[in-house]
Design an enzyme around this catalytic site. Structure first.
Site, PDB file in Angstrom:
ATOM      1  N   ASP A 322       5.488   6.160  -3.118  1.00 42.16           N
ATOM      2  CA  ASP A 322       6.937   5.899  -3.137  1.00 42.16           C
ATOM      3  C   ASP A 322       7.297   4.747  -4.073  1.00 42.16           C
ATOM      4  O   ASP A 322       6.460   3.913  -4.407  1.00 42.16           O
ATOM      5  CB  ASP A 322       7.424   5.576  -1.724  1.00 42.16           C
ATOM      6  CG  ASP A 322       6.802   4.300  -1.177  1.00 42.16           C
ATOM      7  OD1 ASP A 322       5.578   4.128  -1.363  1.00 42.16           O
ATOM      8  OD2 ASP A 322       7.512   3.476  -0.580  1.00 42.16           O
ATOM      9  N   GLU A 323       8.546   4.722  -4.465  1.00 43.39           N
ATOM     10  CA  GLU A 323       9.185   3.593  -5.157  1.00 43.39           C
ATOM     11  C   GLU A 323       8.373   3.087  -6.357  1.00 43.39           C
ATOM     12  O   GLU A 323       8.082   1.906  -6.473  1.00 43.39           O
ATOM     13  CB  GLU A 323       9.429   2.439  -4.182  1.00 43.39           C
ATOM     14  CG  GLU A 323      10.360   2.807  -3.048  1.00 43.39           C
ATOM     15  CD  GLU A 323      10.632   1.647  -2.114  1.00 43.39           C
ATOM     16  OE1 GLU A 323      11.807   1.433  -1.769  1.00 43.39           O
ATOM     17  OE2 GLU A 323       9.673   0.950  -1.716  1.00 43.39           O
TER      18      GLU A 323
END
EC number: 3.2.1.52
Length: 529
Positions: A322-323
């Protein structure tokens, strides 16, 4: 006048007996989370601790010597009888436990049955389950049915329960990177999880700020990446203690080693793992995500996850994904050259996809099923169909759109978006968590079968051992009922409130610092101050 007086007395009498009846029914205690089928009679049975026994049924596939249940009998006795003292006994009560499968020495898994039936009558109770994990859930329910009157005498009402969870995955995430959590805080959280019938401990063990996991293969990861190389780490012995403690409570331990982002602490102990950032044609001295252009990166990851697969017995592993900030990748000439070589052009989502596909393949080769954050799906990555997507986007209500979108592609999902309880609000925010409807999205029945459960997340920016328990409990228990119980029977928060309030008091008596739901008091206040 005489008639009026008689009528008045008759009304008083009706009210008086109604009040007595109400008091009698109040002794019929509830169970949290609410069982699928729960019938309790006002008729009660007295229990005398000195004449209370756990036994194995004659037809049970497991008997004395079963580590999970033998330990559970010892653990639950003081939970059932917290004020035990020896006194003359004039009757006995036996709880007979029968299990269909001999899985005493194994670990709970995604497909483990947690179904149980519990019947309580005069002098005995019968608890039957398909597995020892279901028997543990039944023991927890029985422990919540026992209560004391004002004189301290223990009672349990005649009861019939048929129970099983709505979802097989009911998790809690702890973040031990942003703030280090002492081992005892983790173990106490596992206790609280068992009381609420959670069954997955998602250990977000490392992240940008620190790398507390002590790797035998790469010891520099913690010696240089932890807040302190000896006081703020989890040794292999610590990890084994967590896994053993969880197993005896029917809880799986799901480790997460998030990459390629959230890895700043990794680079302190593993040279050339992170991407050097550039300012113009020169390195800036800063580093970005894991460098996906180097063969050494995948060699390192293969070795690390081989160790992880040997340390953590669960068949699932969380790979993160993620991210990911593409700024550093975009600035690095070697990464850009690799992009051109691979034909990715300037689309860095393809580079992210290439990296995550490689990491998922590593876990597959180790016979592990990957769980990844939903970003991996958003980047159109080619991952195995059995990969599980973890939904964290879509707050406050758009997570229904995410559920529909991802399950339409045939992927299994875990819902976390509405249960980030590290956030706090003034008032009874547990009502928000309780009102979540994981299956209330537009999609076919086949899509809804792909929702395997949900997870409560406790991120650690503002949470350490000083405030973990009161922030977690009993707010997480609201989600626990949503993930265990029949949604149609548990739609009203006003009906849930008195049961959750009582359960919160039970947590206090068991040594869990659970915060108040509203004004009021518990008969036994928290004693740990």
């Amino acid at each position: 006048m005489e008639v009026k007086v008689r009528l008045f007395h008759r009304c008083e009498l009706v009210l008086f007996f109604s009040f007595l009846l109400l008091l009698h029914f109040r002794t019929v205690r509830g169970v949290w989370p609410l069982p699928q089928s729960f019938t309790s009679s006002p008729e009660r049975v007295s229990l005398q601790p000195g004449a209370f026994y756990f036994t194995y049924g004659l037809q049970s596939e497991v008997t004395a010597g079963c580590s999970v249940l033998d330990e559970a009998f010892i653990r639950y006795f003081p939970l059932i009888f917290p004020d035990y003292f020896q006194k003359p006994q004039d009757s006995s009560f036996t709880l007979e436990v029968s299990v269909d499968q001999d899985d005493c020495e194994g670990y709970p898994a995604q497909d483990s049955s947690e179904r149980y039936n519990l019947t309580i009558a005069a002098g005995h109770g019968i608890l039957s389950a398909e597995s020892v994990w279901g028997a543990l859930r039944g023991l927890e329910s029985f422990s919540q049915l026992v209560y004391q009157d004002d004189s301290g005498t223990y009672y349990v009402n005649k009861t019939d329960i048929e129970d099983f969870p709505q979802f097989p995955f009911r998790g809690i995430l702890l973040d031990t990177s942003r703030h280090y959590l002492p081992l005892q805080a983790i173990l106490k959280t596992l206790d609280g999880m068992a009381y609420s019938k959670f069954n997955v401990f998602h250990w977000h063990i490392v992240d940008d700020p620190s790398f507390p996991y002590q790797s035998r293969t790469f010891p520099n990861l913690s010696s240089k990446g932890a807040y302190h190389p000896s006081t703020h780490i989890y040794t292999q012995t610590d990890v084994r203690k967590v896994i053993a403690h969880a197993r005896l409570r029917g809880i799986r331990v799901l480790p997460e080693f998030d990459s390629p982002g959230h890895t700043r602490s990794w680079g302190k102990g593993q040279p050339d793992l992170l991407t050097p950032c550039y300012r113009g044609t020169s390195p800036s001295g800063k580093f970005g995500p894991v460098n996906p252009s180097l063969a050494s990166t995948y060699q390192f990851m293969s070795m690390l996850f081989k160790e992880v697969s040997l340390v953590f017995p669960d068949s699932y592993v969380h790979l993160g994904g993620d991210e990911v900030d593409f700024t550093c990748w975009r600035s690095n000439p070697d990464v850009v050259a690799f992009m051109n070589k691979m034909g990715f052009g300037s689309d860095f989502t393809k580079l992210e996809a290439f990296y995550m596909e490689s990491i998922v393949n590593i876990s597959t080769a180790l016979n592990r099923t990957a769980i990844v954050w939903q970003d991996v799906f958003d980047y159109h990555e080619k991952i195995p169909k059995d990969t599980v997507l973890h939904i964290w986007k879509g707050v406050p209500a758009a997570y229904h759109t995410e559920l529909a979108r991802i399950t339409k592609a045939g992927m299994r999902v875990i819902l976390a978006a509405p249960w980030y309880i590290n956030h706090i609000n003034y008032g009874q925010d547990w009502r928000i968590y309780y009102s979540v409807q994981p299956l209330n999205f537009t999609g076919s029945e086949e899509q809804k079968k792909l929702v395997i459960g949900g997870e409560v997340c406790m991120w650690g920016e503002y949470v350490d051992a000083t405030n973990l328990s009161p922030r977690m409990w009993p707010r997480a228990s609201a989600a626990a009922e949503r993930l265990w119980s029949d949604e149609k029977q548990t739609t009203r928060v006003d009906k849930a409130f008195p049961r959750l309030e009582e359960f919160r008091c039970r947590l206090l008596r068991r040594g869990i610092q659970a915060e108040p739901l509203f004004v009021g008091h518990c008969r036994h206040e928290y004693q740990g101050m």
